[in-house]
Design a protein around this motif. Structure first.
Motif, PDB file in Angstrom:
ATOM      1  N   GLU A 156      46.083  90.771 -44.090  1.00 38.62           N
ATOM      2  CA  GLU A 156      44.913  90.650 -43.217  1.00 38.62           C
ATOM      3  C   GLU A 156      45.153  89.702 -42.032  1.00 38.62           C
ATOM      4  N   HIS A 157      44.670  89.709 -41.011  1.00 39.76           N
ATOM      5  CA  HIS A 157      44.549  88.870 -39.835  1.00 39.76           C
ATOM      6  C   HIS A 157      43.527  88.214 -39.590  1.00 39.76           C
ATOM      7  N   VAL A 158      42.182  88.295 -40.352  1.00 43.83           N
ATOM      8  CA  VAL A 158      41.002  87.582 -40.159  1.00 43.83           C
ATOM      9  C   VAL A 158      40.358  87.629 -41.340  1.00 43.83           C
ATOM     10  N   ALA A 159      39.997  86.357 -41.959  1.00 42.45           N
ATOM     11  CA  ALA A 159      39.428  86.292 -43.143  1.00 42.45           C
ATOM     12  C   ALA A 159      38.133  85.285 -42.987  1.00 42.45           C
ATOM     13  N   GLY A 160      37.179  85.467 -44.109  1.00 43.39           N
ATOM     14  CA  GLY A 160      36.141  84.623 -43.959  1.00 43.39           C
ATOM     15  C   GLY A 160      36.204  83.553 -45.335  1.00 43.39           C
ATOM     16  N   TYR A 161      35.387  82.493 -45.177  1.00 45.61           N
ATOM     17  CA  TYR A 161      35.462  81.782 -46.344  1.00 45.61           C
ATOM     18  C   TYR A 161      34.119  80.554 -46.245  1.00 45.61           C
ATOM     19  N   GLY A 162      34.219  80.094 -47.342  1.00 40.49           N
ATOM     20  CA  GLY A 162      32.817  79.296 -47.765  1.00 40.49           C
ATOM     21  C   GLY A 162      33.018  78.636 -49.019  1.00 40.49           C
ATOM     22  N   SER A 163      32.138  77.425 -48.856  1.00 35.09           N
ATOM     23  CA  SER A 163      31.890  76.754 -50.141  1.00 35.09           C
ATOM     24  C   SER A 163      30.546  76.130 -50.130  1.00 35.09           C
ATOM     25  N   PHE A 164      30.073  75.819 -51.632  1.00 36.71           N
ATOM     26  CA  PHE A 164      28.762  75.199 -51.673  1.00 36.71           C
ATOM     27  C   PHE A 164      28.821  74.232 -52.914  1.00 36.71           C
ATOM     28  N   SER A 165      28.104  73.058 -52.788  1.00 35.09           N
ATOM     29  CA  SER A 165      28.440  72.055 -53.804  1.00 35.09           C
ATOM     30  C   SER A 165      26.963  71.341 -54.027  1.00 35.09           C
ATOM     31  N   LEU A 166      26.693  71.289 -55.257  1.00 38.91           N
ATOM     32  CA  LEU A 166      25.537  70.477 -55.749  1.00 38.91           C
ATOM     33  C   LEU A 166      26.015  69.390 -56.566  1.00 38.91           C
ATOM     34  N   GLY A 167      25.450  68.035 -56.241  1.00 45.02           N
ATOM     35  CA  GLY A 167      25.980  66.856 -56.568  1.00 45.02           C
ATOM     36  C   GLY A 167      24.825  66.126 -57.075  1.00 45.02           C
ATOM     37  N   TRP A 168      24.803  65.369 -58.180  1.00 45.49           N
ATOM     38  CA  TRP A 168      23.809  64.745 -59.162  1.00 45.49           C
ATOM     39  C   TRP A 168      24.157  63.279 -58.795  1.00 45.49           C
ATOM     40  N   ARG A 169      23.287  62.483 -58.515  1.00 44.82           N
ATOM     41  CA  ARG A 169      23.526  60.780 -58.655  1.00 44.82           C
ATOM     42  C   ARG A 169      22.712  60.481 -59.851  1.00 44.82           C
ATOM     43  N   LEU A 170      23.683  60.733 -61.036  1.00 47.38           N
ATOM     44  CA  LEU A 170      23.088  60.557 -62.346  1.00 47.38           C
ATOM     45  C   LEU A 170      22.978  59.150 -62.666  1.00 47.38           C
ATOM     46  N   ALA A 171      24.037  58.549 -62.301  1.00 44.09           N
ATOM     47  CA  ALA A 171      23.882  56.892 -62.613  1.00 44.09           C
ATOM     48  C   ALA A 171      24.757  56.402 -61.411  1.00 44.09           C
ATOM     49  N   ASP A 172      24.733  55.035 -61.306  1.00 46.69           N
ATOM     50  CA  ASP A 172      25.477  54.126 -60.541  1.00 46.69           C
ATOM     51  C   ASP A 172      27.013  54.375 -60.592  1.00 46.69           C
ATOM     52  N   GLY A 173      27.568  55.051 -59.536  1.00 49.74           N
ATOM     53  CA  GLY A 173      29.145  55.217 -60.015  1.00 49.74           C
ATOM     54  C   GLY A 173      29.311  56.581 -60.767  1.00 49.74           C
ATOM     55  N   LEU A 174      28.583  57.356 -61.056  1.00 46.38           N
ATOM     56  CA  LEU A 174      28.756  58.682 -61.703  1.00 46.38           C
ATOM     57  C   LEU A 174      28.188  59.758 -61.025  1.00 46.38           C
ATOM     58  N   ARG A 175      28.876  60.699 -60.574  1.00 45.07           N
ATOM     59  CA  ARG A 175      28.475  61.820 -59.748  1.00 45.07           C
ATOM     60  C   ARG A 175      29.014  63.227 -60.264  1.00 45.07           C
ATOM     61  N   PRO A 176      28.464  63.777 -61.410  1.00 44.12           N
ATOM     62  CA  PRO A 176      28.588  65.153 -61.791  1.00 44.12           C
ATOM     63  C   PRO A 176      28.176  66.147 -60.577  1.00 44.12           C
ATOM     64  N   ARG A 177      29.172  67.219 -60.555  1.00 46.45           N
ATOM     65  CA  ARG A 177      28.687  68.229 -59.492  1.00 46.45           C
ATOM     66  C   ARG A 177      29.391  69.736 -59.972  1.00 46.45           C
ATOM     67  N   LEU A 178      28.583  70.651 -59.312  1.00 46.70           N
ATOM     68  CA  LEU A 178      29.255  71.944 -59.393  1.00 46.70           C
ATOM     69  C   LEU A 178      29.541  72.417 -57.886  1.00 46.70           C
ATOM     70  N   GLN A 179      30.640  73.345 -57.624  1.00 51.71           N
ATOM     71  CA  GLN A 179      31.165  73.747 -56.492  1.00 51.71           C
ATOM     72  C   GLN A 179      31.423  75.098 -56.753  1.00 51.71           C
TER      73      GLN A 179
END
Length: 332
Positions: free
Chosen positions: A248-271
């Motif tokens: 194919e010569h044209v394609a679409g793409y995307g990304s979404f992420s959700l991050g959690w400031r659980l503690a100072d210096g710890l960042r769990p996330r889903l993407q």
């Protein structure tokens, strides 16, 4: 790929110089893409993001992805086998200015080899009572990336190989930022150059252009210590050397992420990452690819961030069975 591990370690040690944090963003996307050994040749941009406060200076990111593939599809005289491991080490260097503009260069080193993690993944599937799929029919530790169409071999890789992949250059321009520095939108344009050897499935042989929108929102869910990041855009693919007739010569793409400031210096996330097909009439490469990335970032001494994540294929067989992601990032 073991030969490249000292390089990864040296770059990681080089990132320990003093410096300020480029962006303390809980939901900032992992620097990961679809590492299917064929789809990755036209991989959509990885790690594109927007910043509520314009980051200045330099940032370095070093990542290592270990992607385990186990796929065999046959239809009539057509047969696709993707059985092996693809290791990708990436170096990303960014430079930002006070006006919000940024430039970046991303250099991948790619290795295709037998499945070092095959045994571990089979035990993992057994422990969780997950199906083994094609793994029960094929020997462990084997490398075979091959495709036959109408009785003709289009590619066949059975010997381990490693080398430079396709280098990406990009520029980001600010579109909008709120006064509080919690929401932003940016335009990101990029070009991927054919620097990898397409005969060894290290590169596509094409020059690919991307144009996308990246956004961030650290305000809407701030009471829950959550923040949102996302991007979407289009890829324009010039004719490549791998499966050109079905590309194919044209394609679409995307990304979404959700991050959690659980503690100072710890960042769990889903993407969640996705892209439209890069090829036509090749199951399952002619389907939309959807991948879920689960992990966290941990702040180490001297403001170095360590990323650890696992990626799974939500749209089965459109991305690797599993990807282990490791990363380090540091601002200067």
């Amino acid at each position: 790929m073991r030969a490249w591990l000292p390089i990864f370690a040296a770059l990681a040690l080089g990132a320990t110089a003093p410096g300020s944090l480029f962006a303390d963003a809980a939901g900032a996307p992992f620097l990961i893409q679809n590492e299917n050994p064929v789809s990755r040749l036209f991989g959509p941009p990885a790690g594109d993001d927007a910043f509520g406060v314009a980051p200045t200076g330099f940032q370095a990111r070093v990542t290592l992805d270990v992607a385990n593939n186990s796929l065999e599809e046959a239809r009539g005289d057509d047969r696709l086998v993707l059985d092996g491991e693809t290791w990708v080490a990436r170096i990303l260097l960014r430079r930002g200015w006070k006006n919000g503009w940024r430039v970046a260069v991303q250099v991948p080193v790619v290795s295709h080899q037998g499945g070092v993690a095959d045994g571990f993944i089979e035990d993992y599937h057994d422990a969780l009572s997950l199906p083994q799929g094609n793994r029960e029919r094929r020997p462990s530790g084997r490398l075979e990336y091959s495709y036959r169409r109408n009785g003709e071999t289009r590619f066949n890789l059975t010997d381990s190989t490693a080398g430079l992949g396709d280098v990406r250059l990009s520029v980001s321009a600010p579109l909008w930022r709120d006064r509080a520095g919690t929401r932003a939108a940016e335009c990101v344009a990029g070009v991927e150059l054919p620097t990898g050897d397409s005969g060894r499935l290290l590169g596509s042989g094409s020059t690919d252009f991307s144009l996308g929108l990246a956004v961030c929102d650290r305000a809407s869910l701030s009471r829950l210590n959550l923040e949102l990041h996302g991007s979407a855009g289009l890829l324009v693919l010039t004719p490549g050397d791998v499966l050109e007739a079905q590309q194919e010569h044209v394609a679409g793409y995307g990304s979404f992420s959700l991050g959690w400031r659980l503690a100072d210096g710890l960042r769990p996330r889903l993407q969640l990452d996705w892209h439209s097909p890069f090829f036509a009439d090749i199951e399952p490469l002619d389907s939309w690819a959807v991948e879920l990335v689960m992990g966290a970032s941990v702040r180490l001494p001297r403001d170095i961030w360590f990323d650890l994540a696992v990626a799974e294929d939500l749209a089965v067989n459109t991305t690797p069975d599993v990807v282990f992601h490791f990363g380090l990032r540091k601002a200067f």
